[in-house]
Design an enzyme around this catalytic site. Structure first.
Site, PDB file in Angstrom:
ATOM      1  N   GLY A 168     -73.504  55.906 113.146  1.00  0.00           N
ATOM      2  CA  GLY A 168     -73.539  57.189 113.567  1.00  0.00           C
ATOM      3  C   GLY A 168     -73.497  57.574 111.834  1.00  0.00           C
ATOM      4  N   GLY A 169     -73.322  59.009 112.243  1.00  0.00           N
ATOM      5  CA  GLY A 169     -73.451  59.827 110.980  1.00  0.00           C
ATOM      6  C   GLY A 169     -72.028  59.380 109.737  1.00  0.00           C
ATOM      7  N   GLY A 403     -91.576  50.033  77.983  1.00  0.00           N
ATOM      8  CA  GLY A 403     -90.517  51.586  78.312  1.00  0.00           C
ATOM      9  C   GLY A 403     -89.073  50.422  78.644  1.00  0.00           C
ATOM     10  CB  ALA A 404     -88.307  47.051  80.279  1.00  0.00           C
TER      11      ALA A 404
HETATM   12  C1  HXC Z   1     -63.366  58.460 121.903  1.00  0.00           C
HETATM   13  C2  HXC Z   1     -63.869  55.847 121.897  1.00  0.00           C
HETATM   14  C3  HXC Z   1     -64.440  56.530 121.081  1.00  0.00           C
HETATM   15  C4  HXC Z   1     -65.530  57.526 120.658  1.00  0.00           C
HETATM   16  C5  HXC Z   1     -64.245  54.697 121.490  1.00  0.00           C
HETATM   17  N1  HXC Z   1     -63.215  54.542 122.092  1.00  0.00           N
HETATM   18  N2  HXC Z   1     -65.477  54.882 120.682  1.00  0.00           N
HETATM   19  N3  HXC Z   1     -62.871  56.641 122.506  1.00  0.00           N
HETATM   20  N4  HXC Z   1     -64.645  58.779 121.354  1.00  0.00           N
HETATM   21  N5  HXC Z   1     -66.445  57.683 119.926  1.00  0.00           N
HETATM   22  C6  HXC Z   1     -62.195  54.313 122.656  1.00  0.00           C
HETATM   23  C7  HXC Z   1     -62.773  53.226 124.327  1.00  0.00           C
HETATM   24  O1  HXC Z   1     -63.364  54.281 125.036  1.00  0.00           O
HETATM   25  C8  HXC Z   1     -61.378  52.314 124.338  1.00  0.00           C
HETATM   26  O2  HXC Z   1     -61.093  53.242 125.136  1.00  0.00           O
HETATM   27  C9  HXC Z   1     -61.104  52.157 122.685  1.00  0.00           C
HETATM   28  O3  HXC Z   1     -61.739  53.280 122.373  1.00  0.00           O
HETATM   29  C10 HXC Z   1     -61.883  51.358 122.949  1.00  0.00           C
HETATM   30  O4  HXC Z   1     -63.228  51.097 122.882  1.00  0.00           O
HETATM   31  P1  HXC Z   1     -63.765  49.293 123.374  1.00  0.00           P
HETATM   32  O5  HXC Z   1     -65.075  50.301 123.836  1.00  0.00           O
HETATM   33  O6  HXC Z   1     -62.911  49.351 124.522  1.00  0.00           O
HETATM   34  O7  HXC Z   1     -64.383  48.480 121.999  1.00  0.00           O
HETATM   35  P2  HXC Z   1     -64.919  47.619 121.415  1.00  0.00           P
HETATM   36  O8  HXC Z   1     -65.666  47.008 122.335  1.00  0.00           O
HETATM   37  O9  HXC Z   1     -64.575  46.788 120.230  1.00  0.00           O
HETATM   38  O10 HXC Z   1     -66.452  48.294 120.841  1.00  0.00           O
HETATM   39  C11 HXC Z   1     -65.786  49.266 119.320  1.00  0.00           C
HETATM   40  C12 HXC Z   1     -67.235  50.289 120.095  1.00  0.00           C
HETATM   41  C13 HXC Z   1     -67.220  51.107 121.204  1.00  0.00           C
HETATM   42  C14 HXC Z   1     -68.743  49.299 119.535  1.00  0.00           C
HETATM   43  C15 HXC Z   1     -66.999  51.063 118.909  1.00  0.00           C
HETATM   44  O11 HXC Z   1     -66.095  51.611 121.596  1.00  0.00           O
HETATM   45  C16 HXC Z   1     -68.309  52.213 121.014  1.00  0.00           C
HETATM   46  O12 HXC Z   1     -70.234  52.008 121.005  1.00  0.00           O
HETATM   47  N6  HXC Z   1     -68.437  53.292 120.725  1.00  0.00           N
HETATM   48  C17 HXC Z   1     -68.861  54.320 120.502  1.00  0.00           C
HETATM   49  C18 HXC Z   1     -69.568  54.804 119.473  1.00  0.00           C
HETATM   50  C19 HXC Z   1     -70.750  55.983 119.140  1.00  0.00           C
HETATM   51  O13 HXC Z   1     -71.918  56.040 120.277  1.00  0.00           O
HETATM   52  N7  HXC Z   1     -69.741  56.864 119.203  1.00  0.00           N
HETATM   53  C20 HXC Z   1     -70.274  57.790 118.843  1.00  0.00           C
HETATM   54  C21 HXC Z   1     -71.404  57.724 117.367  1.00  0.00           C
HETATM   55  S1  HXC Z   1     -71.870  58.979 116.721  1.00  0.00           S
HETATM   56  P3  HXC Z   1     -59.664  52.446 125.713  1.00  0.00           P
HETATM   57  O14 HXC Z   1     -58.376  53.605 126.571  1.00  0.00           O
HETATM   58  O15 HXC Z   1     -60.696  51.469 127.269  1.00  0.00           O
HETATM   59  O16 HXC Z   1     -59.351  51.623 124.626  1.00  0.00           O
HETATM   60  C22 HXC Z   1     -71.189  59.629 115.766  1.00  0.00           C
HETATM   61  C23 HXC Z   1     -71.683  60.958 115.456  1.00  0.00           C
HETATM   62  C24 HXC Z   1     -70.799  61.131 114.119  1.00  0.00           C
HETATM   63  O17 HXC Z   1     -70.138  59.634 115.633  1.00  0.00           O
HETATM   64  C25 HXC Z   1     -71.820  62.314 113.293  1.00  0.00           C
HETATM   65  C26 HXC Z   1     -70.954  62.978 111.706  1.00  0.00           C
HETATM   66  C27 HXC Z   1     -72.687  63.758 111.018  1.00  0.00           C
END
Ligand code: HXC
Length: 513
Positions: A168-169, A403-404
């Protein structure tokens, strides 16, 4: 209650982050924990943590029952090789290292301290992105970090290590920093992940193929250095930092000891092939001029037609930019221009002198390059060199065409010293093309046009495929033997040690982005 013991207990508890089982999971993936990484990065015992008891304030989705001191990021300061360094290290065991309002505030705190105290900032990234339960406040937290990354750009060195997910961001913080190091197999970076990609473009792609270390090292150029594992990545940071100053007002530290194997003065004579159309590896020339084993190539697998990296000359850091005849004849194209330009700007921002090796047949022709904007991208490299005020030396080993020639740190765009080897060819274009244009009528009228063309080509080559026309005009400062190069470079940089050159007063320039 024994309050001292209570503090000790609290400290111990924070060290467990998200708990034993999540730490085990982290280890089973070949990853270190956030604290283990900080320990491996910093000088032994030098790390001082800030904010280890900070907790989030969210009450959404039951988060109030899930508070872990430190809130998923270890922040603080310490030393690397005795020099002050600020660091943040995201803890994936705590809510996936996700970024909450307070997690962001902790990162911003060390960024602010790094800026005020003029010391490098290192970010160890391992996070699921914005903390989903917190919503927009976590997005604002990211924006606070991006803002500081941008304000710090060119003031203090910023290095990002990607040691897990970065999606993401969130990828934009590393993108705003100076160098990105990715760990093979366990890290990835993308703006949108494989699931979104599948929905939108119907492409099936794995995380690794979409944004793994290899892809970003070879195809996108987002990744500057690839490491085999966490420890290797952290060692690369420790090494890299030795080439950089603390901030834009200082010089990189000079290790007192350096080695130079004098036999390189012999080998350098034999690197160029007799036939000027054959390739050779410019890195051999670089290695024969700089201190032994001092080259740290940046972007090794990206745009290989230009070689960039840090090196040392008599113990002092220089930034090397070199055309690479072994890849696409060393031609300049969009990616090599972008690659070179960004490195030149880093070096200039941090007072690192530039050492350029030139063997370039020109810019890459074709619709692909023109339509993708080689004019704008090529101008980036031109702009970066022309703007640089640090000491700048160019060595033309062979071709310097068109030019290079101008772009590659020529004297007319501000290089301080420009040397050519006797094998240099400095001209508007190659003899074959030049003869075809300027002797067009003579060739057409000749009994044997092909023979005439060859004759005129030879005439043009005799006239211009050498360094002496440029030397006569002072466009280059001297023609030197290959084995004299190191001595000339050392003397040149010594002479330029106190160089003062300033840009006209302006808010900022408008580099062709
Ligand atoms: C809260 C989160 C989290 C998140 C993971 N966890 N991402 N909690 N917010 N963004 C938590 C899970 O619930 C889990 O909790 C623990 O972290 C580990 O995650 P898993 O999924 O079990 O791990 P894994 O299988 O290794 O997968 C990792 C992952 C996946 C690929 C990162 O967790 C995932 O897809 N997360 C969401 C990613 C996402 O969409 N983020 C937002 C992006 S948008 P428990 O309690 O079970 O241990 C964004 C915008 C930023 O970031 C913008 C800036 C401008």
């Amino acid at each position: 209650m024994d309050r001292n013991q209570d503090l000790k207990d609290r400290r111990e508890a924070t060290k467990l982050g998200g708990g034993e089982s999540r730490i085990e999971r982290q280890h089973s993936q070949g990853k270190l924990t956030a604290r283990e990484r900080v320990t491996a990065l910093m000088d032994e015992g030098s790390f001082n943590e800030i904010g280890q008891f900070v907790e989030h304030r969210s009450t959404s989705f039951g988060l109030e029952k899930n508070k872990i001191p430190g809130d998923g990021v270890v922040t603080g300061f310490g030393t690397i090789h005795g020099r002050l360094i600020y660091v943040f290290s995201q803890d994936f065991t705590v809510l996936g290292g996700s970024l909450s309002e307070t997690h962001a505030a902790k990162i911003c705190r060390v960024m602010d301290l790094a800026m005020k105290n003029g010391a490098p900032l290192i970010g160890l990234n391992d996070s699921g992105g914005a903390r989903i339960q917190e919503g927009v406040v976590s997005l604002a937290g990211y924006a606070e970090i991006f803002y500081r990354n941008t304000r710090a750009s060119g003031v203090i060195p910023q290095i990002s290590v990607i040691m897990g997910p970065c999606a993401g961001g969130a990828v934009y913080s590393p993108a705003l920093t100076d160098f990105t190091i990715m760990v093979e197999d366990t890290s990835y970076m993308f703006v949108t992940g494989p699931n979104v990609v599948k929905t939108v473009t119907h492409e099936e792609v794995t995380s690794e193929d979409l944004g793994g270390a290899k892809v970003h090292a070879e195809k996108s150029g987002v990744n500057h250095f690839t490491a085999g594992n966490d420890i290797e990545a952290l060692q690369k940071v420790r090494d890299l930092i030795t080439f950089m100053p603390q901030n834009a007002n200082e010089l990189a530290p000079s290790p007192t000891k350096f080695e130079f194997n004098k036999s390189k003065l012999e080998t350098i004579k034999k690197i160029l092939p007799d036939n000027n159309t054959l390739p050779y590896d410019i890195r051999k020339v670089v290695a024969a001029v700089i201190d032994d084993n001092s080259f740290r190539e940046v972007h090794e697998d990206f745009a290989k037609n230009i070689v960039i990296g840090f090196a040392r000359v008599e113990g002092r850091t220089v930034g090397v930019i070199a055309n690479q005849p072994a890849s696409m004849a060393g031609v300049l194209d969009i990616e090599s221009s972008r690659k070179g330009a960004r490195f030149v700007r880093f070096c200039d921002a941090f007072n690192i002198p530039l050492l350029v090796f030139e063997d370039v047949p020109g810019f890459l022709p074709g619709t692909d390059q023109e339509w993708k904007g080689i004019i704008t991208h090529g101008a980036k490299l031109l702009y970066a060199f022309a703007e640089a005020t640090v000491p700048r030396i160019t060595i033309i080993t062979r071709k310097a065409y068109g030019g290079a020639f101008d772009v590659m740190n020529s004297k007319s765009i501000g290089a301080d010293l420009n040397f050519a080897w006797p094998t240099a060819e400095i001209a508007v274009m190659g003899a074959k093309g030049a003869a075809e244009i300027i002797f067009k009528r003579e060739i057409a009228a000749a009994e044997d046009p092909q023979a005439k063309w060859l004759e005129k080509e030879a005439e043009y080559a005799e006239m211009f495929a050498n360094p002496y026309r440029a030397a006569e005009r002072g466009i280059i400062d001297d023609v030197i033997l290959p084995e004299e190069t190191r001595a000339k470079v050392i003397a040149g940089f010594k002479m330029l040690e106190n160089k003062v050159d300033t840009l006209p007063k302006k808010k900022h320039g408008n580099i062709p982005l």
